[in-house]
Write a protein that holds these residues in place. Structure first.
Motif, PDB file in Angstrom:
ATOM      1  N   ASN A 224       0.937  -1.211   0.139  1.00 34.89           N
ATOM      2  CA  ASN A 224      -0.069   0.044  -0.112  1.00 34.89           C
ATOM      3  C   ASN A 224       0.772   1.054  -0.204  1.00 34.89           C
ATOM      4  N   TYR A 231       0.050  12.081  -2.647  1.00 37.09           N
ATOM      5  CA  TYR A 231       0.963  13.212  -2.180  1.00 37.09           C
ATOM      6  C   TYR A 231       2.317  13.543  -2.962  1.00 37.09           C
TER       7      TYR A 231
ATOM      8  N   ARG B  43      -6.143   1.982  12.411  1.00 34.86           N
ATOM      9  CA  ARG B  43      -5.874   0.418  12.379  1.00 34.86           C
ATOM     10  C   ARG B  43      -7.250  -0.334  11.807  1.00 34.86           C
ATOM     11  N   VAL B  44      -8.252   0.136  12.151  1.00 37.39           N
ATOM     12  CA  VAL B  44      -9.482  -0.812  11.520  1.00 37.39           C
ATOM     13  C   VAL B  44      -9.744  -0.334  10.100  1.00 37.39           C
ATOM     14  N   LEU B  46      -7.776  -0.790   7.661  1.00 38.18           N
ATOM     15  CA  LEU B  46      -7.061  -1.850   7.032  1.00 38.18           C
ATOM     16  C   LEU B  46      -6.428  -1.372   5.506  1.00 38.18           C
ATOM     17  N   GLY B  47      -5.486  -0.320   5.748  1.00 35.93           N
ATOM     18  CA  GLY B  47      -4.831   0.122   4.614  1.00 35.93           C
ATOM     19  C   GLY B  47      -5.697   1.330   3.793  1.00 35.93           C
ATOM     20  N   PHE B  48      -7.017   1.364   4.227  1.00 34.59           N
ATOM     21  CA  PHE B  48      -7.846   2.311   3.317  1.00 34.59           C
ATOM     22  C   PHE B  48      -8.087   3.494   4.334  1.00 34.59           C
ATOM     23  N   GLN B  49      -6.837   4.146   5.073  1.00 31.11           N
ATOM     24  CA  GLN B  49      -7.069   5.193   5.698  1.00 31.11           C
ATOM     25  C   GLN B  49      -7.154   6.608   5.155  1.00 31.11           C
ATOM     26  N   ASN B  50      -6.580   6.643   3.869  1.00 33.58           N
ATOM     27  CA  ASN B  50      -6.763   7.964   3.184  1.00 33.58           C
ATOM     28  C   ASN B  50      -8.243   8.162   3.005  1.00 33.58           C
ATOM     29  N   LEU B  51      -8.763   7.013   2.298  1.00 32.18           N
ATOM     30  CA  LEU B  51     -10.301   6.971   2.054  1.00 32.18           C
ATOM     31  C   LEU B  51     -11.086   7.423   3.205  1.00 32.18           C
ATOM     32  N   ASP B  54     -10.764  10.970   3.947  1.00 32.25           N
ATOM     33  CA  ASP B  54     -11.558  11.711   3.108  1.00 32.25           C
ATOM     34  C   ASP B  54     -13.065  11.802   3.335  1.00 32.25           C
ATOM     35  N   TRP B  57     -13.288  13.915   6.323  1.00 39.94           N
ATOM     36  CA  TRP B  57     -13.175  15.313   5.773  1.00 39.94           C
ATOM     37  C   TRP B  57     -14.665  15.827   5.423  1.00 39.94           C
ATOM     38  N   ILE B  58     -15.028  15.081   4.367  1.00 42.12           N
ATOM     39  CA  ILE B  58     -16.524  15.505   3.844  1.00 42.12           C
ATOM     40  C   ILE B  58     -17.571  15.705   5.186  1.00 42.12           C
ATOM     41  N   ASP B  91      -4.842  10.779   7.864  1.00 41.47           N
ATOM     42  CA  ASP B  91      -3.948  11.072   6.888  1.00 41.47           C
ATOM     43  C   ASP B  91      -3.229  12.352   7.133  1.00 41.47           C
ATOM     44  N   PHE B  94      -2.758  15.621   5.159  1.00 42.51           N
ATOM     45  CA  PHE B  94      -4.067  16.387   4.622  1.00 42.51           C
ATOM     46  C   PHE B  94      -4.098  17.777   4.979  1.00 42.51           C
TER      47      PHE B  94
END
Lengths: 268, 294
Positions: A224, A231, B43-44, B46-51, B54, B57-58, B91, B94
């Protein structure tokens, strides 16, 4: 080798019959809709969010295909008893397994390639419609080719997950195989914690066991690099190379295990 | 077949419309955050922390915008700070979440929670994540300058920002001016013009609003000078505009940029923007000082 490609071709055609390409349409529609809708809600962060969303969607769609097609690769043939007809042809069991794996891998590559094109088209639209001030506020250019690194690593992760699903497919039911594959995928993302276990436990045995599991379970976190490419943070070529090499070695091990299990299976 | 599907869908939509007239999904009286910890959320994911960042943020933007637009008297912005903490934990790069989040947090009640201290803490976390980003130091300086009126601290942060790579050349002189003259309006204008140089509508509008307020402050000062002259001459402040217009030969009733006449207090003679104007209240440097009393 011809036999492997024959099985791979059949597996690819089957995935097309299973309507897998529909995911590409869903992806394209989602990306286009998001690019219109998100700008209203994100206070000027549309590009970052479109990139995050696009890369995450590629990963999630790919994962769903890898798991839910992968778990049926062998078990479906066994359930339908079509495996008997196949194995009477001049195809060995290892060739069958490798062909099935390759077929799904081709499906994933085609899928991911089409999604990548759709993704870049949306980014191209954003690039051409952006003003100079908007561009100046972007952390990385819209059409930054470094995003391909993340996509290549997503493919690496999916290749590994497909091999896991195929392995479970050789000896368990589709439901159990799906649960086990998804369980390993989750564990693969928490794997890093196992490495640091020795810092939180006193028992050396437990720490050693955790470290052993860290090396044994698939480590998916290094695949990942989505945040980095969004960025424009450089990703070392050595990291990409070693991660892909790790995937290749792990996939090879899983395929050998799948072949070994499938060889011993008695279909009588 | 298609007609049947269309007909059944129409029926289902109709039923939904009827049902929605008498039913609303449960909404807790105060909004809830299911997760209480940013690191746990990370942690939870699962690698989609940026999503996930977002999404939060919304949610923060919608939450803040929704409360600002609401007609409720008791506006509660209580979840804004935790939401922004989640976004920036998930993030840490951000940038907009730090910068705009700080603007949301500083806005005075009822337009925001009025928490410059939390805005500074948020920006400092941004600085920890990206120490070379000049904008965070600049924004901290801005919070000290505009909201806390601590010009020494503001000058220190502007100075620090000026030394970072990519910082604009005007930051260094701004630091010196802030230190020498405190919060003069020319520096304030420069800061708001810089913030308003953006394609983001609400931020541009907000900056334009502040610039209009600064113009109005100049006019109010000028008018109060006239009131002072009137008071020294007549021995009492003017009781109504007519007196001031006649004695100071004004062209007519002075209007602010929104078209509202300025307000004259008949007891003290003090002039300010009218409470009916969208420019009211003006951001005078220290609370309670307001326009100079003649």
């Amino acid at each position: 080798m011809r036999a492997i490609w024959f099985v791979a071709g059949a597996a690819f055609k089957e995935s097309v019959r299973d309507r897998v390409p529909y995911t590409m349409v869903v992806f394209a529609v989602m990306m286009i809709a998001a690019s219109y809708l998100i700008s209203e809600l994100t206070a000027g962060q549309d590009l970052k969010i479109i990139k995050d969303l696009g890369l995450a969607a590629m990963s999630i769609f790919g994962l769903v295909i890898a798991v839910f097609i992968g778990i049926g690769l062998v078990s479906k043939e066994v359930e339908r008893k079509s495996v008997f007809a196949l194995l009477t042809k001049p195809i060995t069991r290892p060739q069958f397994i490798l062909g099935k794996y390759l077929g799904l891998l081709v499906t994933l590559v085609v899928n991911l390639s089409v999604m990548t094109v759709a993704y870049y088209l949306v980014l191209f639209y954003m690039e051409t419609t952006a003003t100079a001030t908007m561009r100046a506020s972007w952390a990385a250019p819209a059409l930054d080719p470094r995003q391909l690194i993340a996509i290549v690593l997503i493919m690496g992760e999916l290749a590994l997950v497909t091999a896991v699903a195929l392995l479970f497919s050789t000896f368990s039911s589709p439901l159990l195989a799906a649960l086990l594959t998804l369980g390993l995928w989750v564990a693969g993302h928490f794997n890093h914690d196992l490495r640091q276990f020795e810092q939180v436990v006193d028992s050396r045995a437990v720490a050693a066991l955790a470290r052993g599991l860290y090396y044994l379970l698939p480590n998916l976190a290094p695949f990942n690099v989505r945040a980095e490419v969004v960025y424009g943070i450089p990703v070392a070529a050595s990291h990409v190379g070693l991660t892909l090499l790790y995937a290749a070695a792990y996939v090879a091990a899983l395929l050998v295990a799948a072949i070994a299990i499938f060889r011993r299976r008695d279909f009588k | 077949m298609l007609a049947a599907i269309a007909a059944l869908l129409t029926v289902s939509i109709g039923v939904q419309v009827v049902r929605d007239r008498g039913w609303q999904p449960y909404q807790p009286q105060t909004a809830l955050l299911w997760f209480q910890s940013g690191p746990l959320l990370k942690r939870v994911s699962l690698g989609f922390q940026n999503l996930m960042a977002d999404t939060y943020w919304i949610r923060a933007v919608v939450y803040y915008g929704g409360i600002r637009r609401s007609v409720e008297k008791n506006r509660d912005f209580g979840l804004l700070d935790p939401l922004l903490t989640f976004v920036t934990t998930l993030d840490p790069h951000f940038k907009v979440a730090y910068r705009f989040g700080a603007i949301f947090l500083t806005e005075a009640y009822p337009n925001g929670p009025g928490r410059p201290d939390r805005a500074i803490a948020l920006l400092q976390r941004g600085l920890e994540a990206s120490p070379a980003t000049w904008e965070y130091s600049h924004d901290i300086g801005f919070v000290y300058y505009w909201w806390l009126h601590d010009y020494k601290a503001a000058a220190r942060w502007f100075e620090r920002s000026a030394q970072l790579p990519g910082a604009p050349v005007w930051l260094k002189p701004l630091a010196a001016t802030t230190l020498a003259t405190g919060g003069d309006r020319q520096s304030s204008r420069q800061l708001w013009r810089q913030l308003g140089d953006t394609d983001i509508d609400w931020l541009r509008r907000s900056a334009q609003h502040r610039l209009l307020q600064l113009d109005a402050m100049d006019v109010v000062d000028e008018l109060n000078r006239l009131v002072q002259r009137f008071t020294s001459r007549e021995g009492r402040p003017p009781r109504e505009w007519r007196e001031l217009i006649a004695s100071e030969r004004l062209r007519g009733l002075p209007l602010d940029a929104t078209g509202q006449p300025y307000a004259l207090d008949p007891l003290t003679g003090r002039i300010d923007v009218s409470p009916q104007s969208t420019l009211w209240p003006l951001p005078w440097p220290r609370e309670g000082t307001g326009p100079a009393t003649p």
